[in-house]
Scaffold this motif. Structure first.
Motif, short mmCIF file in Angstrom:
data_model
loop_
_atom_site.label_atom_id
_atom_site.label_comp_id
_atom_site.label_asym_id
_atom_site.label_seq_id
_atom_site.Cartn_x
_atom_site.Cartn_y
_atom_site.Cartn_z
N HIS A 1 0.86 -1.18 0.00
CA HIS A 1 0.00 0.00 0.00
C HIS A 1 0.89 1.23 0.00
O HIS A 1 2.12 1.14 0.15
N PHE A 2 0.29 2.39 -0.19
CA PHE A 2 1.05 3.62 -0.43
C PHE A 2 2.10 3.87 0.63
O PHE A 2 3.28 4.06 0.32
N HIS A 3 1.72 3.87 1.91
CA HIS A 3 2.66 4.21 2.97
C HIS A 3 3.81 3.20 3.05
O HIS A 3 4.97 3.58 3.21
N ALA A 4 3.48 1.92 2.91
CA ALA A 4 4.53 0.89 2.97
C ALA A 4 5.45 0.98 1.76
O ALA A 4 6.67 0.86 1.88
N MET A 5 4.88 1.20 0.59
CA MET A 5 5.65 1.27 -0.64
C MET A 5 6.62 2.46 -0.61
O MET A 5 7.79 2.33 -0.96
N VAL A 6 6.13 3.60 -0.18
CA VAL A 6 6.97 4.80 -0.11
C VAL A 6 8.06 4.64 0.95
O VAL A 6 9.23 4.94 0.70
N SER A 7 7.69 4.17 2.12
CA SER A 7 8.65 4.01 3.21
C SER A 7 9.74 3.01 2.85
O SER A 7 10.92 3.20 3.19
N ALA A 8 9.37 1.93 2.14
CA ALA A 8 10.34 0.91 1.76
C ALA A 8 11.40 1.46 0.81
O ALA A 8 12.49 0.90 0.71
N GLN A 9 11.08 2.56 0.14
CA GLN A 9 12.03 3.17 -0.79
C GLN A 9 12.75 4.37 -0.19
O GLN A 9 13.34 5.19 -0.90
N GLY A 10 12.71 4.45 1.16
CA GLY A 10 13.46 5.49 1.85
C GLY A 10 12.87 6.87 1.75
O GLY A 10 13.58 7.86 1.96
N ARG A 11 11.57 6.95 1.46
CA ARG A 11 10.92 8.24 1.32
C ARG A 11 9.90 8.41 2.46
O ARG A 11 9.61 7.47 3.19
N VAL A 12 9.34 9.60 2.57
CA VAL A 12 8.40 9.89 3.66
C VAL A 12 7.00 10.11 3.09
O VAL A 12 6.77 11.07 2.35
N PRO A 13 6.05 9.21 3.42
CA PRO A 13 4.68 9.36 2.93
C PRO A 13 3.80 10.14 3.90
O PRO A 13 4.04 10.17 5.11
N SER A 14 2.76 10.75 3.38
CA SER A 14 1.74 11.35 4.22
C SER A 14 0.43 11.40 3.43
O SER A 14 0.43 11.42 2.20
N THR A 15 -0.68 11.42 4.17
CA THR A 15 -2.01 11.38 3.56
C THR A 15 -2.91 12.41 4.21
O THR A 15 -2.93 12.54 5.44
N GLU A 16 -3.66 13.12 3.40
CA GLU A 16 -4.64 14.10 3.88
C GLU A 16 -6.01 13.71 3.36
O GLU A 16 -6.19 13.45 2.17
N VAL A 17 -6.97 13.63 4.26
CA VAL A 17 -8.35 13.33 3.87
C VAL A 17 -9.01 14.63 3.41
O VAL A 17 -9.07 15.61 4.15
N ILE A 18 -9.51 14.63 2.19
CA ILE A 18 -10.18 15.80 1.64
C ILE A 18 -11.67 15.76 1.96
O ILE A 18 -12.27 16.75 2.36
N SER A 19 -12.28 14.59 1.78
CA SER A 19 -13.70 14.43 2.09
C SER A 19 -14.01 12.95 2.29
O SER A 19 -13.28 12.08 1.81
N ALA A 20 -15.09 12.67 3.01
CA ALA A 20 -15.54 11.30 3.23
C ALA A 20 -17.04 11.34 3.51
O ALA A 20 -17.49 12.03 4.43
N ARG A 21 -17.80 10.63 2.70
CA ARG A 21 -19.26 10.70 2.85
C ARG A 21 -19.93 9.53 2.14
O ARG A 21 -19.34 8.88 1.28
N LEU A 22 -21.19 9.30 2.53
CA LEU A 22 -22.06 8.34 1.83
C LEU A 22 -22.78 9.11 0.73
O LEU A 22 -23.32 10.19 0.97
N GLN A 23 -22.78 8.56 -0.49
CA GLN A 23 -23.39 9.26 -1.61
C GLN A 23 -23.92 8.27 -2.64
O GLN A 23 -23.55 7.09 -2.61
N PRO A 24 -24.77 8.73 -3.56
CA PRO A 24 -25.24 7.84 -4.62
C PRO A 24 -24.06 7.42 -5.51
O PRO A 24 -23.17 8.22 -5.81
N ALA A 25 -24.07 6.17 -5.93
CA ALA A 25 -23.00 5.66 -6.78
C ALA A 25 -23.25 6.08 -8.22
O ALA A 25 -24.37 6.03 -8.72
N SER A 26 -22.17 6.51 -8.90
CA SER A 26 -22.27 6.80 -10.32
C SER A 26 -22.47 5.50 -11.10
O SER A 26 -22.27 4.40 -10.57
N ALA A 27 -22.83 5.63 -12.37
CA ALA A 27 -23.00 4.44 -13.21
C ALA A 27 -21.71 3.65 -13.30
O ALA A 27 -21.72 2.41 -13.28
#
Length: 238
Positions: free
Chosen positions: A85-111
């Motif tokens: 996954h992103f954090h493990a993949m980045v860390s394994a290559q000697g880099r520093v990962p971080s993640t910011e949540v922009i939005s999270a919600r229940l919504q109608p699914a697109s087609a």
């Protein structure tokens, strides 16, 4: 552009490339403003901008809106066949990962999401939008679409963590089969805003449709990468 401008563009590009390759302009360092570069090379800002755009297309420099131009860091190795996954993949290559949540919600699914997750019409999905950085550089905007049936109360959880690790610890679910689709793309409004680039900038869209260990479709991801951020590879066992 004047007749000699193409030669000037080439000369500026070669000069900057040489400085980058010899380490005089290190990865992630900021270039002088276009005005300063035009004074340095004795030319116009239009000519300097064209040279920078050509270097950007080759992945040597990158631009962030309202911040300027920077030297591109090494690409992240993205192995499609490796379960990570992103954090493990980045860390394994000697880099520093971080993640910011922009939005999270229940919504109608697109087609499209209904098709990916094989949901009936007018279904609801959990959408989680996140921006991800490597060494503080924005490189990835991702939209996750989760089947709510399998993830009760997930919106109450810290979603900046790895979903790959969250699923087994909270829901007893592990990824099984994964289907990938990749296509070069022009970054749309949401992705461009999250990555602080211009709408229409080049990117790579990777769609991941994920099954759990029991073969059930549980979620899908739409990843929008900066075109110069990753090197994708896959080794198929013989």
């Amino acid at each position: 552009m004047r007749e000699d401008a193409p030669k000037a563009v080439t000369a500026i590009g070669l000069a900057l490339q040489e400085q980058i390759e010899h380490g005089l302009l290190p990865a992630s360092s900021k270039l002088p403003a276009e005005r300063k570069l035009s004074e340095l090379f004795g030319t116009t800002r239009i000519t300097v901008r064209e040279a920078l755009l050509q270097l950007e297309a080759r992945g040597l420099v990158y631009r962030e809106e309202r911040r300027g131009w920077f030297i591109s860091p090494p690409r992240l190795a993205y192995d499609l066949m490796r379960r990570s996954h992103f954090h493990a993949m980045v860390s394994a290559q000697g880099r520093v990962p971080s993640t910011e949540v922009i939005s999270a919600r229940l919504q109608p699914a697109s087609a499209a999401v209904c098709a990916w997750l094989q949901l009936p019409a007018l279904s609801s999905v959990i959408q989680i939008c996140r921006a991800r950085r490597i060494d503080q550089r924005l490189v990835l905007y991702v939209e996750h679409y989760l089947n709510p049936e399998y993830f009760p109360q997930i919106l109450d959880v810290d979603l900046s963590q790895s979903l790959t690790e969250l699923y087994p610890s909270r829901y007893g679910l592990r990824y099984g089969q994964v289907r990938f689709e990749m296509v070069p793309t022009a970054l749309q409004v949401e992705a461009a805003a999250a990555l602080k680039v211009s709408v229409g900038s080049p990117g790579l869209r990777i769609a991941r449709v994920n099954y759990d260990q029991q073969g059930r479709l549980i979620d899908c991801d739409l990843e929008y990468w900066r075109h110069d951020a990753i090197h994708v590879s896959a080794v198929v066992p013989g």
